[in-house]
Design a protein around this motif. Structure first.
Motif, short mmCIF file in Angstrom:
data_model
loop_
_atom_site.label_atom_id
_atom_site.label_comp_id
_atom_site.label_asym_id
_atom_site.label_seq_id
_atom_site.Cartn_x
_atom_site.Cartn_y
_atom_site.Cartn_z
N UNK A 170 0.98 -0.45 12.65
CA UNK A 170 1.09 -1.64 13.49
C UNK A 170 0.56 -1.34 14.89
N UNK A 171 0.88 -0.18 15.42
CA UNK A 171 0.36 0.21 16.73
C UNK A 171 -1.15 0.36 16.72
N UNK A 172 -1.68 0.98 15.67
CA UNK A 172 -3.13 1.15 15.57
C UNK A 172 -3.84 -0.19 15.43
N UNK A 173 -3.27 -1.08 14.64
CA UNK A 173 -3.88 -2.40 14.44
C UNK A 173 -3.93 -3.19 15.75
N UNK A 174 -2.99 -2.92 16.64
CA UNK A 174 -3.01 -3.61 17.93
C UNK A 174 -4.28 -3.27 18.71
N UNK B 13 -4.21 -7.21 -2.85
CA UNK B 13 -4.67 -6.34 -3.93
C UNK B 13 -5.06 -4.95 -3.42
N UNK B 14 -4.86 -4.69 -2.12
CA UNK B 14 -5.29 -3.43 -1.50
C UNK B 14 -4.18 -2.40 -1.59
N UNK B 15 -3.99 -1.84 -2.78
CA UNK B 15 -2.95 -0.84 -2.96
C UNK B 15 -3.33 0.51 -2.36
N UNK C 7 0.80 -1.23 0.00
CA UNK C 7 0.00 0.00 0.00
C UNK C 7 0.83 1.28 0.00
N UNK C 8 2.16 1.16 0.02
CA UNK C 8 3.00 2.34 -0.10
C UNK C 8 3.17 3.17 1.16
N UNK D 218 -5.66 -0.79 5.39
CA UNK D 218 -5.84 -0.66 6.84
C UNK D 218 -7.13 -1.32 7.30
N UNK D 219 -8.21 -1.19 6.52
CA UNK D 219 -9.50 -1.79 6.89
C UNK D 219 -9.40 -3.31 6.90
N UNK D 220 -8.83 -3.88 5.84
CA UNK D 220 -8.71 -5.34 5.76
C UNK D 220 -7.80 -5.87 6.87
#
Length: 447
Positions: A298-302, A341-343, A287-288, A349-351
């Motif tokens: 990574x912190x937010x996903x936690x 495929x989520x460029x 996703x760049x 982030x959602x997936x």
């Protein structure tokens, strides 16, 4: 009934036995301390930040597969630590076991900080992986078993909260770890010194308040004081709140349900950890995201990892345990197929958030499932053994995704294969039913 009253009577319809510690414990204080402890050890989920730093040419220049090894070793050792911790806490009480495990974990992390060049790979694996992983497992199992005894009225929600802190751990560690790495980018492992000291302080504070409710403590004392008999038949006790029979550990291991539940956990871990192990790198490559943005993600996903443990633990009490696991595996499978495929940064982030939510959800749901299937008296040892699924998935997932992606960054191949495997795994919750206890063996019955 007030919480202060409940804290000395929960789990028993009759008078409470005196607390062995001589103190009255409030169950909500113990819950807060359990979350603090889990925050410290949950820092392991920020590993992708360190893995990315270790791969930098100006640092150690390791391959993706080599950088994944310490993380896999940690998860492999968790089962051994949780097995030891689960058995000991049923006999010795939660405080001493969690405190011992916390010290071991912190020492392992600090030791890893001395692996200051690429030729000291063995020290990083030994300190962070073997020693740290063993201590982590000892600590992890204690709050799960302890809080089910304090909160028999809210098993799914409370076990979700108990392990939510573990999922939230990377919220703090990912950005802090990245900042420490940026101070010495050529030696990213130096960050472990300050992190290990911080973990030790948090664990010493949190475990100080750990205790079983008086009735559970008295029951453990009674069992340890009972004379051993070699020829007496096994007896079955019933949980005083639910009325469900309590399985002995060896009885649970004779049921197919124990193996099916462990397999569900294994497959969920394999699915989720395949993204978690390479989250920072995949965010950049697919996703760049910049290096700093990937660490922040990574912190937010936690947050979703931790929140999923509460959400799915609560949902499982409403919709049932097996329907919850069906959703957990199904959502992970679909998202894994889509994420390479989520460029677009938002879509990625959602997936990723959905995968993290469901990954955490399995850990929020499985402890109360084990308690519902086998009773809470021996859930520390029974669920502690189930965590072999965490170790198996934790070893297979990172190594498999790293080898599938390779140096060519074949994310589509890697995530697609694991997504298909997860779809196949959805059959397991469909055939899993609660066991029936007949005093000598357990047979599956319709739930």
């Amino acid at each position: 009934m007030s919480d202060s009253t409940r804290s000395t009577t929960v789990g028993s319809p009759g008078p409470a036995a005196p607390a062995t510690s001589g103190r009255t414990h409030n169950r909500w204080v113990i819950l807060v301390c359990a979350i603090l402890v889990q925050l410290a050890i949950g820092s392991v989920y920020a590993w992708s930040v360190f893995a990315k730093a270790l791969q930098e040419p100006d640092a150690f220049g390791w391959s993706k597969a080599k950088a994944a090894v310490p993380f896999s070793v940690v998860l492999g050792m968790i089962f051994i630590g949780s097995f030891v911790g689960g058995r000991l806490q049923d006999r010795r009480g939660p405080r001493v076991v969690a405190l011992t495990g916390g010290i071991i974990y912190s020492v392992g992390v600090i030791l890893a900080s001395f692996a200051t060049n690429k030729d000291m790979f063995w020290l990083l694996v030994l300190g962070y992986g073997v020693i740290g992983g063993f201590g982590l497992g000892m600590v992890y199992i204690v709050p799960i078993a302890m809080l089910q005894k304090w909160f028999p009225d809210k098993p799914g929600l409370i076990t979700g909260l108990a392990v939510a802190g573990f999922g939230f751990g990377a919220v703090i560690t990912a950005p802090v770890g990245q900042a420490l790495i940026d101070n010495t980018p050529s030696q990213p492992t130096r960050a472990f010194l300050w992190l290990g000291i911080a973990y030790l302080i948090a664990l010493l504070i949190g475990t100080t308040f750990f205790a079983n409710p008086p009735v559970a403590a008295a029951a453990a004392t009674d069992r340890s004081a009972a004379p051993a008999t070699t020829n007496a038949p096994a007896t079955t006790t019933a949980d005083p709140v639910s009325g469900e029979p309590d399985f002995e550990t060896n009885e649970a291991l004779r049921t197919p349900q124990w193996y099916l539940l462990t397999l569900i956990l294994t497959m969920s871990v394999t699915a989720g950890i395949s993204l978690i192990a390479v989250a920072a790198g995949s965010a950049t490559d697919i996703a760049g995201y910049s290096k700093t943005a990937a660490a922040s993600l990574v912190g937010i996903l936690a947050v979703f990892n931790g929140g999923g443990r509460i959400l799915w633990g609560w949902l499982s009490d409403l919709v049932g345990k097996m329907p919850a696991f069906l959703g957990i595996l199904g959502i992970q499978a679909v998202c894994l197929l889509l994420i390479p495929h989520a460029s677009n940064t938002a879509m990625f982030a959602i997936l990723a958030a959905l995968i993290y939510t469901c990954y955490g959800g399995a850990f929020g749901t499985m402890p109360s499932t084990a308690g519902r299937f086998f009773g809470v008296r021996n859930v520390g040892a029974i669920y502690g053994l189930m965590l072999v699924g965490w170790s198996i998935g934790g070893v297979i997932g990172p190594l498999l995704i790293a080898s599938l992606i390779g140096d060519t960054k074949a994310y589509t191949r890697g995530f697609t294969i694991i997504g298909i495997i997860t779809i196949v795994a959805m059959v397991i919750p469909l055939i899993t039913r609660k066991p029936h206890h007949d005093g000598a063996r357990a047979a599956a019955t319709t739930r």
